[in-house]
Design a protein around this motif. Structure first.
Motif, PDB file in Angstrom:
ATOM      1  N   PHE A   1       0.810  -1.215   0.000  1.00  0.00           N
ATOM      2  CA  PHE A   1       0.000   0.000   0.000  1.00  0.00           C
ATOM      3  C   PHE A   1       0.849   1.274   0.000  1.00  0.00           C
ATOM      4  O   PHE A   1       0.353   2.355  -0.306  1.00  0.00           O
ATOM      5  CB  PHE A   1      -0.913   0.047   1.227  1.00  0.00           C
ATOM      6  N   ALA A   2       2.136   1.187   0.377  1.00  0.00           N
ATOM      7  CA  ALA A   2       2.993   2.366   0.572  1.00  0.00           C
ATOM      8  C   ALA A   2       3.028   3.336  -0.616  1.00  0.00           C
ATOM      9  O   ALA A   2       3.006   4.544  -0.398  1.00  0.00           O
ATOM     10  CB  ALA A   2       4.400   1.933   0.956  1.00  0.00           C
ATOM     11  N   PRO A   3       3.062   2.882  -1.872  1.00  0.00           N
ATOM     12  CA  PRO A   3       3.104   3.845  -2.982  1.00  0.00           C
ATOM     13  C   PRO A   3       1.875   4.760  -3.056  1.00  0.00           C
ATOM     14  O   PRO A   3       1.916   5.795  -3.720  1.00  0.00           O
ATOM     15  CB  PRO A   3       3.202   2.962  -4.229  1.00  0.00           C
ATOM     16  N   LEU A   4       0.803   4.386  -2.382  1.00  0.00           N
ATOM     17  CA  LEU A   4      -0.436   5.177  -2.430  1.00  0.00           C
ATOM     18  C   LEU A   4      -0.685   5.987  -1.153  1.00  0.00           C
ATOM     19  O   LEU A   4      -1.750   6.595  -1.008  1.00  0.00           O
ATOM     20  CB  LEU A   4      -1.623   4.243  -2.690  1.00  0.00           C
ATOM     21  N   GLU A   5       0.282   6.017  -0.247  1.00  0.00           N
ATOM     22  CA  GLU A   5       0.121   6.754   1.013  1.00  0.00           C
ATOM     23  C   GLU A   5      -0.304   8.200   0.762  1.00  0.00           C
ATOM     24  O   GLU A   5       0.197   8.845  -0.155  1.00  0.00           O
ATOM     25  CB  GLU A   5       1.438   6.795   1.789  1.00  0.00           C
ATOM     26  N   HIS A   6      -1.216   8.685   1.600  1.00  0.00           N
ATOM     27  CA  HIS A   6      -1.679  10.078   1.595  1.00  0.00           C
ATOM     28  C   HIS A   6      -2.383  10.473   0.295  1.00  0.00           C
ATOM     29  O   HIS A   6      -2.425  11.640  -0.044  1.00  0.00           O
ATOM     30  CB  HIS A   6      -0.527  11.040   1.901  1.00  0.00           C
ATOM     31  N   ARG A   7      -2.926   9.491  -0.428  1.00  0.00           N
ATOM     32  CA  ARG A   7      -3.648   9.777  -1.666  1.00  0.00           C
ATOM     33  C   ARG A   7      -5.071   9.264  -1.558  1.00  0.00           C
ATOM     34  O   ARG A   7      -5.384   8.423  -0.727  1.00  0.00           O
ATOM     35  CB  ARG A   7      -2.963   9.087  -2.844  1.00  0.00           C
ATOM     36  N   GLU A   8      -5.931   9.790  -2.414  1.00  0.00           N
ATOM     37  CA  GLU A   8      -7.287   9.267  -2.538  1.00  0.00           C
ATOM     38  C   GLU A   8      -7.210   7.956  -3.305  1.00  0.00           C
ATOM     39  O   GLU A   8      -6.554   7.887  -4.357  1.00  0.00           O
ATOM     40  CB  GLU A   8      -8.191  10.243  -3.289  1.00  0.00           C
ATOM     41  N   VAL A   9      -7.852   6.929  -2.767  1.00  0.00           N
ATOM     42  CA  VAL A   9      -7.802   5.607  -3.379  1.00  0.00           C
ATOM     43  C   VAL A   9      -9.198   5.000  -3.478  1.00  0.00           C
ATOM     44  O   VAL A   9     -10.130   5.431  -2.798  1.00  0.00           O
ATOM     45  CB  VAL A   9      -6.888   4.645  -2.574  1.00  0.00           C
ATOM     46  N   ILE A  10      -9.294   3.985  -4.316  1.00  0.00           N
ATOM     47  CA  ILE A  10     -10.473   3.133  -4.388  1.00  0.00           C
ATOM     48  C   ILE A  10     -10.030   1.759  -3.910  1.00  0.00           C
ATOM     49  O   ILE A  10      -8.976   1.259  -4.321  1.00  0.00           O
ATOM     50  CB  ILE A  10     -11.032   3.058  -5.811  1.00  0.00           C
ATOM     51  N   VAL A  11     -10.825   1.171  -3.030  1.00  0.00           N
ATOM     52  CA  VAL A  11     -10.504  -0.127  -2.443  1.00  0.00           C
ATOM     53  C   VAL A  11     -11.638  -1.101  -2.736  1.00  0.00           C
ATOM     54  O   VAL A  11     -12.808  -0.764  -2.538  1.00  0.00           O
ATOM     55  CB  VAL A  11     -10.317   0.003  -0.908  1.00  0.00           C
ATOM     56  N   GLU A  12     -11.287  -2.280  -3.221  1.00  0.00           N
ATOM     57  CA  GLU A  12     -12.242  -3.378  -3.310  1.00  0.00           C
ATOM     58  C   GLU A  12     -11.847  -4.375  -2.243  1.00  0.00           C
ATOM     59  O   GLU A  12     -10.687  -4.811  -2.189  1.00  0.00           O
ATOM     60  CB  GLU A  12     -12.219  -4.024  -4.689  1.00  0.00           C
ATOM     61  N   ALA A  13     -12.785  -4.707  -1.362  1.00  0.00           N
ATOM     62  CA  ALA A  13     -12.444  -5.524  -0.205  1.00  0.00           C
ATOM     63  C   ALA A  13     -13.661  -6.249   0.342  1.00  0.00           C
ATOM     64  O   ALA A  13     -14.801  -5.937  -0.001  1.00  0.00           O
ATOM     65  CB  ALA A  13     -11.858  -4.627   0.883  1.00  0.00           C
ATOM     66  N   ARG A  14     -13.370  -7.194   1.230  1.00  0.00           N
ATOM     67  CA  ARG A  14     -14.404  -7.906   1.971  1.00  0.00           C
ATOM     68  C   ARG A  14     -14.375  -7.404   3.404  1.00  0.00           C
ATOM     69  O   ARG A  14     -13.308  -7.239   3.996  1.00  0.00           O
ATOM     70  CB  ARG A  14     -14.124  -9.409   1.960  1.00  0.00           C
ATOM     71  N   LYS A  15     -15.537  -7.137   3.957  1.00  0.00           N
ATOM     72  CA  LYS A  15     -15.631  -6.710   5.347  1.00  0.00           C
ATOM     73  C   LYS A  15     -15.356  -7.903   6.247  1.00  0.00           C
ATOM     74  O   LYS A  15     -16.092  -8.879   6.257  1.00  0.00           O
ATOM     75  CB  LYS A  15     -17.023  -6.144   5.613  1.00  0.00           C
ATOM     76  N   ALA A  16     -14.236  -7.832   6.999  1.00  0.00           N
ATOM     77  CA  ALA A  16     -13.846  -8.925   7.885  1.00  0.00           C
ATOM     78  C   ALA A  16     -14.384  -8.718   9.304  1.00  0.00           C
ATOM     79  O   ALA A  16     -14.590  -9.675  10.036  1.00  0.00           O
ATOM     80  CB  ALA A  16     -12.330  -9.061   7.912  1.00  0.00           C
ATOM     81  N   SER A  17     -14.560  -7.455   9.703  1.00  0.00           N
ATOM     82  CA  SER A  17     -15.144  -7.118  11.005  1.00  0.00           C
ATOM     83  C   SER A  17     -15.713  -5.714  10.894  1.00  0.00           C
ATOM     84  O   SER A  17     -15.710  -5.120   9.822  1.00  0.00           O
ATOM     85  CB  SER A  17     -14.088  -7.200  12.121  1.00  0.00           C
ATOM     86  N   SER A  18     -16.163  -5.160  12.012  1.00  0.00           N
ATOM     87  CA  SER A  18     -16.778  -3.836  11.973  1.00  0.00           C
ATOM     88  C   SER A  18     -15.790  -2.730  11.606  1.00  0.00           C
ATOM     89  O   SER A  18     -16.198  -1.639  11.223  1.00  0.00           O
ATOM     90  CB  SER A  18     -17.429  -3.517  13.316  1.00  0.00           C
ATOM     91  N   SER A  19     -14.480  -3.028  11.691  1.00  0.00           N
ATOM     92  CA  SER A  19     -13.491  -1.992  11.361  1.00  0.00           C
ATOM     93  C   SER A  19     -12.354  -2.493  10.471  1.00  0.00           C
ATOM     94  O   SER A  19     -11.424  -1.747  10.196  1.00  0.00           O
ATOM     95  CB  SER A  19     -12.890  -1.419  12.647  1.00  0.00           C
TER      96      SER A  19
END
Length: 67
Positions: free
Chosen positions: A39-57
């Motif tokens: 993830f480091a190359p995208l630090e402090h930038r606006e991103v789009i994430v595709e993910a599965r919710k593993a818990s409430s956070s």
């Protein structure tokens, strides 16, 4: 029919923290991110994430890229 759910597609700011990376949403919600991607190359930038919710956070990231 299967019990699989579609991945979430979220947009926000990627921030580093002491324990990993966070996705800060415009509505104030903060997600912790886990995944094998660098993830480091995208630090402090606006991103789009595709993910599965593993818990409430916690999101298990499938893909992340610039918004």
């Amino acid at each position: 029919m299967t019990g699989a759910t579609a991945p979430l597609r979220l947009q926000g700011a990627l921030r580093p923290s002491e324990r990993g990376f966070l996705l800060e949403m415009d509505d104030g919600h903060i997600w912790r991110l886990s995944g094998a991607e660098d993830f480091a190359p995208l630090e402090h930038r606006e991103v789009i994430v595709e993910a599965r919710k593993a818990s409430s956070s916690l999101l298990e990231v499938f893909w992340i890229g610039p918004a």
